[in-house]
Design a protein around this motif. Structure first.
Motif, PDB file in Angstrom:
ATOM      1  N   GLU A  35     114.015 -31.957 103.932  1.00 57.65           N
ATOM      2  CA  GLU A  35     114.198 -33.245 104.592  1.00 57.65           C
ATOM      3  C   GLU A  35     115.008 -33.088 105.882  1.00 57.65           C
ATOM      4  N   GLY A  36     116.047 -32.250 105.817  1.00 54.93           N
ATOM      5  CA  GLY A  36     116.855 -32.023 107.006  1.00 54.93           C
ATOM      6  C   GLY A  36     116.100 -31.310 108.111  1.00 54.93           C
ATOM      7  N   LEU A  37     115.126 -30.496 107.713  1.00 48.93           N
ATOM      8  CA  LEU A  37     114.325 -29.752 108.697  1.00 48.93           C
ATOM      9  C   LEU A  37     113.082 -30.519 109.133  1.00 48.93           C
ATOM     10  N   HIS A  38     112.815 -31.643 108.442  1.00 51.20           N
ATOM     11  CA  HIS A  38     111.639 -32.463 108.732  1.00 51.20           C
ATOM     12  C   HIS A  38     110.340 -31.695 108.507  1.00 51.20           C
ATOM     13  N   ILE A  39     110.325 -30.938 107.408  1.00 52.75           N
ATOM     14  CA  ILE A  39     109.101 -30.250 107.008  1.00 52.75           C
ATOM     15  C   ILE A  39     108.859 -30.518 105.531  1.00 52.75           C
ATOM     16  N   GLN A  61     108.506 -29.698 101.596  1.00 51.54           N
ATOM     17  CA  GLN A  61     109.245 -28.772 100.736  1.00 51.54           C
ATOM     18  C   GLN A  61     108.443 -27.516 100.396  1.00 51.54           C
ATOM     19  N   GLU A  74     119.477 -23.304 106.384  1.00 51.60           N
ATOM     20  CA  GLU A  74     119.466 -24.703 105.977  1.00 51.60           C
ATOM     21  C   GLU A  74     119.391 -24.816 104.455  1.00 51.60           C
ATOM     22  N   TYR A 102     115.422 -21.648 108.520  1.00 52.75           N
ATOM     23  CA  TYR A 102     115.071 -22.277 107.243  1.00 52.75           C
ATOM     24  C   TYR A 102     115.968 -21.744 106.127  1.00 52.75           C
TER      25      TYR A 102
END
Length: 304
Positions: A31-35, A37, A19, A16
């Motif tokens: 968004e890139g980690l799909h979690i 914020q 990223e 994390y």
């Protein structure tokens, strides 16, 4: 005295962090980690608390690595790259292990070596780790031999050794090898009791074939005259061919029939046979390549 804080840092926190450092924006990183914020923000704050230092400077909804953050990023990038590659390396190791046969043998060494060479011409991707030790479960396959007694003598079937899950038995006749120019070469069969005055050439101590052949003499009730012993099967074969004496010759495991200078005579008494035992151990249970090689080895033995 400085009291060290117990660490609960996880690999996921480092991912994390990297990223977030790459994007410089928590929303885009999330968004890139799909979690969510907030979950990312909480993870980074927890990492900073664990390390005891801030990692980012925050300004106008953006984040910037500070000196400590840059140092952590520098250390983590190669480390995480190695971890990411570890899965592939582990699978390569598994595949390599599945294609490696751990073979231990205590008999028929020349025959087994030739068989391995022939097998690898067909399956060059298969590797062999070979040893020559007494029976051990620290291998996939163990090959050795023992004297084969007559069925009518009532021997019970041998139990499998500890750790073994299966065994194949290959039968091999033992002939008397004599110089082709000798009178014995004219005989259709021989009785060892009639050959007590002959000079024998044999293998030295430590060979299973030597122990097997000694048992033949005991069954015949004779004490043979030994004129030469050698730890080299090749020397035994060559000296018989040179006419210096007679000896025993296994039907298969010495590479089949000898040259024109040696004649093989069947022995009618005692029954001179031995079993080549191919034992498979527990660690080879899931190895398909082991079963395939054993099938090949048995066919190779029968075809010789």
């Amino acid at each position: 005295m400085i009291k060290m804080r117990k660490s609960t840092m996880e690999l996921l926190q480092f991912r994390y962090f990297l990223e977030a450092a790459k994007h410089g924006n928590l929303t885009k990183a999330a968004e890139g980690l799909h979690i969510a914020q907030p979950a990312l923000s909480q993870s980074i704050r927890r990492l900073e608390n664990e390390l005891g230092v801030p990692l980012f400077d925050r300004k106008n909804h953006r984040i910037y690595l500070n000196e400590q953050g840059k140092l952590l990023e520098k250390r983590l990038i190669p480390l995480m790259g190695s971890i990411d590659n570890l899965k592939d390396e582990l699978w390569e190791s598994v595949c390599s292990s599945e294609k490696t046969i751990y073979l231990n043998f205590y008999a028929a060494s020349t025959f087994i070596t030739n068989c391995i060479i022939a097998y690898r011409k067909i399956h060059p991707d298969v590797k062999f780790q070979v040893s020559q030790l007494e029976m051990t479960a620290a291998c996939d396959i163990h090959i050795d031999s023992r004297s084969a007694m007559r069925k009518e003598e009532g021997n019970e079937k041998d139990l499998l050794p500890e750790g073994a899950i299966g065994q194949r038995v290959l039968k091999e006749q033992i002939f008397l090898a004599v110089p082709t120019g000798s009178e014995l070469a004219q005989k259709k069969s021989v009785d060892l009791r009639e050959l007590r005055e002959e000079g024998y050439i044999r293998l030295g101590h430590g060979w299973q074939l030597r122990e097997t052949c000694d048992s033949f003499f005991r069954q015949a009730g004779i004490r043979p005259q030994m004129i030469f012993e050698s730890n080299s099967p090749e020397s035994v074969r060559n000296l018989i061919a040179a006419g210096l004496g007679i000896g025993f010759w296994p039907e298969k495991s010495w590479g089949g029939p000898p040259g024109d200078e040696v004649t093989l005579i069947p022995i009618r008494f005692p029954v001179c046979r031995r079993n080549i035992l191919v034992t498979v151990f527990e660690q080879a249970r899931e190895k398909k390549v082991v079963a395939e090689f054993i099938d090949y080895f048995c066919r190779y033995f029968l075809d010789c």
